[in-house]
Design a protein around this motif. Sequence first.
Motif, short mmCIF file in Angstrom:
data_model
loop_
_atom_site.label_atom_id
_atom_site.label_comp_id
_atom_site.label_asym_id
_atom_site.label_seq_id
_atom_site.Cartn_x
_atom_site.Cartn_y
_atom_site.Cartn_z
N ASP A 146 -5.48 -0.94 4.63
CA ASP A 146 -5.63 -0.67 6.06
C ASP A 146 -4.38 0.01 6.63
O ASP A 146 -4.50 0.98 7.39
N SER A 147 -3.21 -0.48 6.27
CA SER A 147 -1.97 0.10 6.82
C SER A 147 -1.78 1.53 6.33
O SER A 147 -1.34 2.40 7.10
N THR A 148 -2.11 1.78 5.08
CA THR A 148 -1.96 3.14 4.54
C THR A 148 -2.98 4.08 5.17
O THR A 148 -2.64 5.21 5.56
N THR A 149 -4.22 3.63 5.30
CA THR A 149 -5.27 4.48 5.87
C THR A 149 -4.93 4.86 7.31
O THR A 149 -5.08 6.03 7.71
N ARG A 150 -4.47 3.89 8.08
CA ARG A 150 -4.13 4.19 9.48
C ARG A 150 -2.97 5.19 9.56
O ARG A 150 -2.97 6.11 10.38
N ALA A 151 -1.97 5.02 8.69
CA ALA A 151 -0.82 5.91 8.71
C ALA A 151 -1.18 7.32 8.28
O ALA A 151 -0.61 8.30 8.78
N VAL A 152 -2.12 7.44 7.36
CA VAL A 152 -2.49 8.76 6.82
C VAL A 152 -3.46 9.50 7.74
O VAL A 152 -3.38 10.71 7.91
N THR A 153 -4.37 8.78 8.36
CA THR A 153 -5.43 9.43 9.13
C THR A 153 -5.10 9.58 10.61
O THR A 153 -5.89 10.15 11.36
N THR A 154 -3.95 9.07 11.02
CA THR A 154 -3.50 9.20 12.41
C THR A 154 -2.12 9.85 12.42
O THR A 154 -1.24 9.42 11.68
N ASP A 155 -1.94 10.84 13.24
CA ASP A 155 -0.69 11.60 13.25
C ASP A 155 0.38 10.93 14.12
O ASP A 155 1.17 11.60 14.76
N ASP A 156 0.44 9.63 14.09
CA ASP A 156 1.43 8.88 14.85
C ASP A 156 2.50 8.41 13.88
O ASP A 156 2.25 7.57 13.01
N VAL A 157 3.71 8.95 14.02
CA VAL A 157 4.76 8.62 13.07
C VAL A 157 5.09 7.13 13.08
O VAL A 157 5.58 6.59 12.09
N GLU A 158 4.79 6.44 14.17
CA GLU A 158 5.06 5.01 14.23
C GLU A 158 4.25 4.24 13.18
O GLU A 158 4.71 3.24 12.63
N LEU A 159 3.04 4.72 12.87
CA LEU A 159 2.23 4.06 11.86
C LEU A 159 2.81 4.25 10.47
O LEU A 159 2.76 3.35 9.63
N THR A 160 3.40 5.42 10.21
CA THR A 160 4.12 5.62 8.94
C THR A 160 5.34 4.72 8.89
O THR A 160 5.64 4.13 7.84
N ARG A 161 6.04 4.63 10.00
CA ARG A 161 7.22 3.75 10.06
C ARG A 161 6.83 2.30 9.77
O ARG A 161 7.50 1.60 9.01
N GLN A 162 5.75 1.84 10.38
CA GLN A 162 5.28 0.47 10.14
C GLN A 162 4.89 0.27 8.68
O GLN A 162 5.17 -0.78 8.09
N ARG A 163 4.23 1.27 8.08
CA ARG A 163 3.82 1.17 6.67
C ARG A 163 5.04 1.04 5.77
O ARG A 163 5.05 0.23 4.83
N LEU A 164 6.08 1.81 6.03
CA LEU A 164 7.28 1.75 5.21
C LEU A 164 8.04 0.44 5.43
O LEU A 164 8.57 -0.15 4.49
N ARG A 165 8.05 -0.03 6.67
CA ARG A 165 8.74 -1.28 6.96
C ARG A 165 8.07 -2.48 6.31
O ARG A 165 8.72 -3.51 6.08
N GLU A 177 14.96 8.92 7.80
CA GLU A 177 14.78 10.01 6.84
C GLU A 177 13.63 9.70 5.89
O GLU A 177 12.78 10.57 5.64
N LEU A 178 13.55 8.48 5.39
CA LEU A 178 12.43 8.10 4.53
C LEU A 178 11.11 8.16 5.29
O LEU A 178 10.08 8.57 4.75
N VAL A 179 11.13 7.74 6.54
CA VAL A 179 9.93 7.82 7.36
C VAL A 179 9.46 9.26 7.49
O VAL A 179 8.27 9.57 7.35
N ALA A 180 10.40 10.18 7.74
CA ALA A 180 10.05 11.59 7.89
C ALA A 180 9.50 12.16 6.59
O ALA A 180 8.51 12.92 6.59
N VAL A 181 10.12 11.80 5.47
CA VAL A 181 9.65 12.28 4.17
C VAL A 181 8.23 11.79 3.92
O VAL A 181 7.34 12.57 3.53
N ARG A 182 7.99 10.51 4.16
CA ARG A 182 6.67 9.95 3.89
C ARG A 182 5.63 10.48 4.87
O ARG A 182 4.48 10.74 4.49
#
Length: 284
Positions: A146-165, A177-182
């Motif tokens: 669920d966390s990966t799908t939300r981060a990938v299918t929504t262009d909100d960088v906060e969801l990527t940040r939450q996935r990495l955290r 920097e890792l958040v931006a890369v991912r």
Amino acid sequence: MTIWTELAGLGFEVSMVDAGGVPTRSLRAGRGEPLVFLHGTSGHLEAFTRNLVPHAAHYACHAIDMLGHGYTGKPDYRYEIPRYVEHLVAYLDAVGIDRVHLAGESLGGWVAGWLAIEAPERVASLQLIAAGGTVANPAVMARIKDSTTRAVTTDDVELTRQRLRLLMHDPANATEELVAVRHRIYHQPDFVANLPNLLCLQELEIRNRNLLTPERLARISAPTMVVWGQQNPFGEVPEAQRMAATIPGARLELLPECGHWPQHEQHERYNALSLEFLAKYSAG
């Protein structure tokens, strides 16, 4: 600290390697016996930037984007463990590695362990770093999916940040920097389109047929070290203890104040443990 300062002073090359027809992003550095680092689900080779400088002083290091991950090719089929292993072997063959030290984190440990079982002659030593694949926990699987799908299918960088955290005990280790890369990786059109293939191991039926069962783990003959964060959100300490107890002669290292990325969060401790372990099983 940034990726560039972590790699400061290191001569390295990032290139695409044809691994059985799959273009594979690879960072290579150092000389000596080969050591390949393998990342986790939806990860990428930057997971190991805090490990490359000390290891490349003694080993020919390879950090790769695994099949369907990062900037590696994304063929359209389900990524079950034998597929990952097939791709890893194709990579080893492409760069001329007959026998390798493997350090796999999460999914990477699952793949590395499977190769050690199926082709023991190819594996000189094995590090299982918060390795997955020994249990099927529906709650954990749903959290990853669920966390990966939300981060990938929504262009909100906060969801990527939450996935990495999710991977970290200390959120500060999920650097911007890792958040931006991912985030950039997650929003490649082919990554988005391929996500169901990448997440198939979070489906119970598929996962169960790919598990590293106790019977399989007992077949590992390579020298093995299990490394585990005591605050790993995707697997509690008893899981690591069972893994180490099942693999003949395996060593267990539990790292405090550490989540699912021991090699990153506790890199100084991990690097020292890894180099000491590797030295015991290196020809030189």
